[in-house]
Design a protein around this motif. Structure first.
Motif, PDB file in Angstrom:
ATOM      1  N   ASN A  84       0.823  -1.196   0.000  1.00 55.70           N
ATOM      2  CA  ASN A  84       0.000   0.000   0.000  1.00 55.70           C
ATOM      3  C   ASN A  84       0.869   1.264   0.000  1.00 55.70           C
ATOM      4  N   SER A 105     -17.633   8.663   7.137  1.00 51.79           N
ATOM      5  CA  SER A 105     -17.722   7.663   6.070  1.00 51.79           C
ATOM      6  C   SER A 105     -19.042   6.904   6.092  1.00 51.79           C
ATOM      7  N   GLY A 194     -10.349  -2.651  -3.659  1.00 51.49           N
ATOM      8  CA  GLY A 194     -11.658  -2.088  -3.334  1.00 51.49           C
ATOM      9  C   GLY A 194     -12.791  -3.084  -3.285  1.00 51.49           C
ATOM     10  N   LYS A 195     -12.528  -4.372  -3.539  1.00 51.69           N
ATOM     11  CA  LYS A 195     -13.566  -5.384  -3.543  1.00 51.69           C
ATOM     12  C   LYS A 195     -13.230  -6.514  -2.570  1.00 51.69           C
ATOM     13  N   GLU A 232     -15.550  -2.652   2.228  1.00 50.62           N
ATOM     14  CA  GLU A 232     -15.175  -1.976   0.988  1.00 50.62           C
ATOM     15  C   GLU A 232     -15.130  -0.462   1.159  1.00 50.62           C
ATOM     16  N   ARG A 233     -16.030   0.062   1.965  1.00 45.99           N
ATOM     17  CA  ARG A 233     -16.033   1.510   2.195  1.00 45.99           C
ATOM     18  C   ARG A 233     -14.798   1.923   2.991  1.00 45.99           C
ATOM     19  N   LYS A 236     -11.840   2.001   0.737  1.00 41.67           N
ATOM     20  CA  LYS A 236     -11.909   3.164  -0.156  1.00 41.67           C
ATOM     21  C   LYS A 236     -11.502   4.436   0.562  1.00 41.67           C
ATOM     22  N   PHE A 237     -12.044   4.676   1.754  1.00 42.98           N
ATOM     23  CA  PHE A 237     -11.746   5.899   2.491  1.00 42.98           C
ATOM     24  C   PHE A 237     -10.281   5.962   2.915  1.00 42.98           C
ATOM     25  N   ASN A 239      -7.834   4.524   1.189  1.00 42.05           N
ATOM     26  CA  ASN A 239      -7.005   4.399  -0.020  1.00 42.05           C
ATOM     27  C   ASN A 239      -6.083   3.180   0.028  1.00 42.05           C
ATOM     28  N   ASP A 241      -4.891  -0.533  -1.204  1.00 47.47           N
ATOM     29  CA  ASP A 241      -4.910  -1.519  -2.273  1.00 47.47           C
ATOM     30  C   ASP A 241      -5.288  -2.890  -1.721  1.00 47.47           C
TER      31      ASP A 241
END
Length: 291
Positions: A84, A105, A194-195, A232-233, A236-237, A239, A241
């Motif tokens: 990351n 978030s 992200g998944k 997932e959120r 994302k928040f 950042n 990988d």
């Protein structure tokens, strides 16, 4: 294309060393060379002219399995692509900094207080402040240092005396006080690109901490829609990988416990049947090549 996995020079546990070994195996299957290098403290440094001397040249990317924010920042400043990122590692390595980053978030988290840092020898914790925290959180209460992995720095205080004792013992160490949510069980979710890639439930009948390293047992589990959304959120928040997101059950509602930027995947590969290392390798190769 060539990359390397940066690992901690001191951690020699089987679970930790499994990470780079599995990644190297999967990258080799995809005809991508991947070296495993220790963060030995001498390969990268700042010289007398104020320039970074980089001994990690000749690589296109780095998978950071060491949480050293200083080395990762230097590598990024030299133009290397990190998985990351240095900032994501820095934020996730500090539990309270993670919670701060996730405010706004829409992710539910346990109510958490951050202890004031003490810089004065002989000073005592503010008992009135601790009483206020106890009224808000109740007992038992989770206490943990901001830094630490594998549940080693996470404890329960069961009364005011234990809380005061802990506050004074840890007054020079960043630490937090947190509402206790159902112990001995949680859901570990691996998120890549992200998944959600894999999940497992961890159960420990002998300890409120569910960590496998502390006696917990991992079982195959498919995260619910709400748990998937939280994981997932969070990724994302922050950042990220790649990460492991731990989710607790608060009377039927999922709440985020922690986010680990270099979560072990050996156990979850075994119980879920998902090739996590392979999925991470595929993501990195696509991110580097676009294919």
């Amino acid at each position: 294309m060539k990359g390397f996995v940066l690992i901690n020079a001191f951690n020699k546990s089987d679970a930790y060393l499994n990470q780079p070994s599995r990644l190297k195996e999967e990258f080799n299957k995809r005809n991508v060379e991947l070296d495993i290098l220790k963060n030995d403290g001498v390969r990268i440094y700042i010289d007398g002219d104020g320039k970074i001397v980089n001994g990690y040249k000749g690589y296109d990317f780095c998978i950071c399995l060491d949480k050293d924010e200083y080395v990762s920042a230097c590598l990024e400043k030299c133009g290397l692509r990190l998985f990351n990122s240095a900032e994501a590692i820095r934020v996730c390595d500090d539990k309270y900094r993670t919670y701060i980053a996730l405010t706004g978030s829409g992710i539910d988290m346990p109510t958490t207080f951050c202890a004031p840092l003490c810089y004065t020898n002989g000073a005592e914790a503010d008992e009135n402040a601790l009483k206020t925290i106890a009224r808000k959180l109740g007992f038992p209460m989770v206490v943990k240092t901001n830094y630490g992995s594998l549940g080693a720095s996470v404890k329960l205080t069961k009364n005011a005396d234990e809380l005061i004792k802990y506050a004074n013992e840890e007054k020079f160490t960043p630490h937090i006080y947190q509402k206790f949510v159902k112990g001995g069980e949680d859901v570990r979710i691996i998120v890549i690109g992200g998944k959600v890639a894999a999940g497992m439930k961890r159960i420990n009948g002998k300890d409120f901490r569910s960590n496998v390293e502390l006696g917990g047992v991992g079982v195959k589990y498919v995260p619910s829609k709400d748990e998937t959304e939280i994981a997932e959120r969070a990724a994302k928040f922050l950042n990220l990988d790649y990460c492991g997101v731990d989710v607790l059950d608060d009377n039927g509602s999922p709440v985020l416990c922690e986010v680990n930027s270099n979560a072990f995947f050996g156990g979850i590969e075994k119980v879920s049947g998902v090739n996590v290392a392979g999925a991470y390798a595929d993501f990195i190769i696509k991110a580097m090549t676009g294919n």
